[in-house]
Write a protein that holds these residues in place. Structure first.
Motif, short mmCIF file in Angstrom:
data_model
loop_
_atom_site.label_atom_id
_atom_site.label_comp_id
_atom_site.label_asym_id
_atom_site.label_seq_id
_atom_site.Cartn_x
_atom_site.Cartn_y
_atom_site.Cartn_z
N ALA A 145 3.11 -41.01 -9.27
CA ALA A 145 2.51 -41.90 -8.27
C ALA A 145 1.83 -43.09 -8.93
CB ALA A 145 1.50 -41.12 -7.43
N LYS A 146 1.28 -42.88 -10.12
CA LYS A 146 0.61 -43.96 -10.84
C LYS A 146 1.57 -44.81 -11.65
CE LYS A 146 -3.84 -41.56 -11.38
NZ LYS A 146 -4.80 -41.00 -12.37
N GLY A 147 2.83 -44.39 -11.70
CA GLY A 147 3.82 -45.13 -12.49
C GLY A 147 3.73 -44.87 -13.98
N LYS A 148 3.03 -43.83 -14.37
CA LYS A 148 2.86 -43.49 -15.79
C LYS A 148 3.90 -42.45 -16.21
CE LYS A 148 -2.14 -44.35 -15.75
NZ LYS A 148 -3.47 -43.76 -16.02
N THR A 149 5.14 -42.89 -16.27
CA THR A 149 6.22 -41.95 -16.56
C THR A 149 6.93 -42.20 -17.88
OG1 THR A 149 7.84 -43.31 -15.37
CG2 THR A 149 6.65 -41.66 -14.08
N GLN A 150 6.58 -43.25 -18.60
CA GLN A 150 7.30 -43.58 -19.83
C GLN A 150 6.82 -42.72 -20.99
OE1 GLN A 150 6.74 -47.82 -20.37
NE2 GLN A 150 8.58 -48.29 -19.19
N ASP A 151 7.78 -42.33 -21.85
CA ASP A 151 7.40 -41.60 -23.06
C ASP A 151 7.05 -42.59 -24.16
OD1 ASP A 151 9.79 -42.63 -24.03
OD2 ASP A 151 10.87 -40.73 -23.92
N LYS A 152 6.82 -42.12 -25.37
CA LYS A 152 6.38 -42.99 -26.45
C LYS A 152 7.43 -44.02 -26.84
CE LYS A 152 7.78 -39.60 -29.96
NZ LYS A 152 7.31 -38.77 -31.10
N ASP A 153 8.69 -43.74 -26.49
CA ASP A 153 9.77 -44.69 -26.78
C ASP A 153 10.06 -45.62 -25.61
OD1 ASP A 153 10.17 -43.58 -29.35
OD2 ASP A 153 11.42 -41.98 -28.49
N LYS B 182 10.96 -44.69 -22.58
CA LYS B 182 11.97 -44.16 -21.68
C LYS B 182 11.31 -43.52 -20.48
CE LYS B 182 16.05 -41.15 -21.56
NZ LYS B 182 16.90 -40.21 -22.34
N LYS B 183 11.83 -43.81 -19.29
CA LYS B 183 11.28 -43.26 -18.07
C LYS B 183 11.59 -41.77 -17.95
CE LYS B 183 11.08 -44.08 -13.06
NZ LYS B 183 11.57 -44.91 -11.94
N ARG B 184 10.59 -40.98 -17.55
CA ARG B 184 10.75 -39.53 -17.44
C ARG B 184 10.67 -39.08 -15.98
NH1 ARG B 184 6.07 -37.57 -21.42
NH2 ARG B 184 5.08 -39.37 -20.42
N THR B 185 11.43 -38.04 -15.67
CA THR B 185 11.37 -37.43 -14.34
C THR B 185 10.12 -36.55 -14.25
OG1 THR B 185 12.61 -35.46 -14.97
CG2 THR B 185 13.89 -37.38 -14.25
N ARG B 186 9.85 -36.08 -13.04
CA ARG B 186 8.71 -35.19 -12.86
C ARG B 186 8.86 -33.92 -13.70
NH1 ARG B 186 8.75 -32.18 -7.43
NH2 ARG B 186 10.33 -31.10 -8.68
N ASP B 187 10.07 -33.33 -13.71
CA ASP B 187 10.28 -32.12 -14.49
C ASP B 187 10.10 -32.37 -15.99
OD1 ASP B 187 10.77 -30.69 -12.19
OD2 ASP B 187 12.95 -30.84 -12.34
N ALA C 247 1.95 -33.85 -12.84
CA ALA C 247 3.13 -34.69 -12.98
C ALA C 247 3.32 -35.58 -11.75
CB ALA C 247 4.37 -33.83 -13.20
N LYS C 248 3.07 -35.05 -10.54
CA LYS C 248 3.20 -35.87 -9.33
C LYS C 248 2.21 -37.03 -9.35
CE LYS C 248 3.64 -33.83 -5.35
NZ LYS C 248 3.42 -32.89 -4.21
#
Length: 450
Positions: A225-233, A235-240, A220-221
């Motif tokens: 770091a790569k900026g790949k945090t969005q889900d399929k919709d 929406k930005k996701r947290t590390r958890d 997840a870290k």
């Protein structure tokens, strides 16, 4: 339901009750903190009185029933339930309270004294008593004596870990046998968490569970770091949130995420590697591991996680070196801080370490070295930045000063709690100038190979 109670007069407690109703509201922030601290101490002392009275209740009941020729097997029946009702708790907690009262009065005079003086609460005493429940009376007294200087400076979880370490040293074979049997109880369960959420709880061998959690965390870290945090919709996701989503994908067999190398710091004295060594090893962030179990882990070629050994001096007080055969990692100081602090360094916090923090802030020209480093959880690291807060100290002691001027101190415990008490000596911190880079760590003397 109708409850009938009979209350006997108790002038002292009745007077305390009356005086509490006469307390006036505090007028300053400092006075509020002072009263909170005094109240906490008073609660501990009252809990001591409650346990003392519980012991007296049992003694009086058994004496009366003995005189009344009640069969021995029937004496004291239902006492736990009576205590539970008197305390407005469950029967299980009533029984636990009764057992704690027995243990404190019989074998744990130092713990009992710390509670009576208000230095700890009953939950601290319970944590130590639970970890010594399978020891002999003599062994339990040894643990009690070894723990006496930790009361008032450590939280319940830390005390439990240290008491468990002492218990493992005193009876390492029994501790190893419990570890082996515990593996058979591995399982996955769920619990409701409210608001439409539930907990997925996996209980299993420590090395495997830690490896799984760290693998998810490191993955997840990397995504953050790569900026790949969005889900399929989108929406930005947290590390958890990333960790949870990835866990479900891996369980369902839908993930093509690459394997993440996981490293666990396992601290041990040189003697722990030898067959006669009884001092437990210490799995950083989780607690003591019986010496036979640690030796078995290091000899297990199929273990899926890399155990990076951290060798200490024979007194388990100083770091001698990190195992040098692993590839070099940045952040040698962080590894040493994880080992020294084990959990958040803020007094009584006990949360996992997330940040390696500067005691003297970097903006105030605080050095990035061993003496100026503290392992903090994310919340405590943020709290430290609030107006009026500051930290002072060095590698052995941390002082947390709050906006009201109150000072709370946390002294570093032994590197490997549970080491033979009579061999302990005052810790000598490593040279901060050499603890600041991996190159120096790799030049430290490597430990013996198993």
């Amino acid at each position: 339901m109708t409850t009938t109670s009979t209350t006997a007069d108790d002038p002292v407690l009745d007077e305390i009750d009356r005086q509490i109703t006469r307390l006036e509201q505090v007028q300053t922030e400092s006075a509020a903190i002072d009263r909170i601290r005094k109240t906490e101490r008073l609660i501990g002392r009252l809990e001591s009185v409650q346990l003392w009275d519980t012991t007296a209740l049992k003694t009086l009941r058994l004496t009366r029933e003995t005189r009344g020729n009640i069969p021995k097997a029937h004496r004291g029946k239902g006492l736990g339930g009576e205590v539970a009702l008197a305390r407005s708790v469950s029967p299980a907690r009533g029984k636990q309270h009764l057992e704690l009262a027995d243990t404190l009065s019989a074998d744990m005079r130092h713990t009992s004294a710390a509670l009576a003086d208000g230095h700890i609460r009953a939950e601290h005493a319970q944590a130590v008593a639970k970890e010594t429940s399978e020891l002999s009376a003599l062994q339990r007294r040894k643990v009690d004596a070894a723990m006496k200087d930790r009361y008032g400076t450590a939280g319940p979880r830390e005390l439990a870990n240290e008491a468990r370490a002492h218990a493992q040293r005193l009876n390492p074979r029994a501790a190893a046998d419990r570890f082996a049997k515990a593996k058979d109880h591995r399982r996955v369960t769920t619990q409701p968490a409210g608001d439409g959420l539930s907990k997925l709880i996996a209980i299993g061998p420590t090395a495997d569970v830690v490896a799984a959690e760290q693998s998810l965390r490191q993955w997840a870290k990397t995504q953050v770091a790569k900026g790949k945090t969005q889900d399929k919709d989108g929406k930005k996701r947290t590390r958890d949130q990333l960790m949870f989503d990835e866990l479900l994908q891996r369980i369902a067999g839908q993930s093509d995420a690459p394997a993440v190398k996981v490293e666990i710091l396992l601290a041990m004295t040189p003697e722990t590697l030898l067959a006669q060594g009884a001092d437990p090893a210490w799995l950083v962030g989780h607690g003591p591991i019986p010496a036979p179990v640690a030796r078995g882990w290091l000899a297990d070629a199929d273990l899926s996680v890399y155990l990076r050994r951290v060798f200490t001096d024979p007194q388990a007080q100083q770091i001698l070196g990190l195992e040098s055969q692993a590839r070099r990692f940045p952040g040698g100081v962080r590894k040493m801080v994880l080992l020294r602090d084990n959990s958040c360094r803020t007094p009584f916090c006990e949360a996992p370490i997330v940040d390696t923090d500067h005691i003297v802030p970097h903006r105030d020209v605080g050095a990035s070295n061993w003496k100026n480093a503290s392992g903090l959880c994310a919340a405590c690291n943020q709290t430290k930045e609030n107006r009026g807060w500051r930290h002072e100290g060095d590698a052995s002691t941390l002082h947390v000063i709050t906006p009201t001027g109150h000072r709370y101190t946390n002294k570093a415990g032994p590197l490997i709690p549970g080491a033979e008490p009579q061999r302990a000596h005052d810790p000598k911190p490593p040279d901060g100038n050499h603890a600041n880079d991996d190159a120096s760590l790799e030049r430290l003397p490597p430990g013996p190979s198993p």
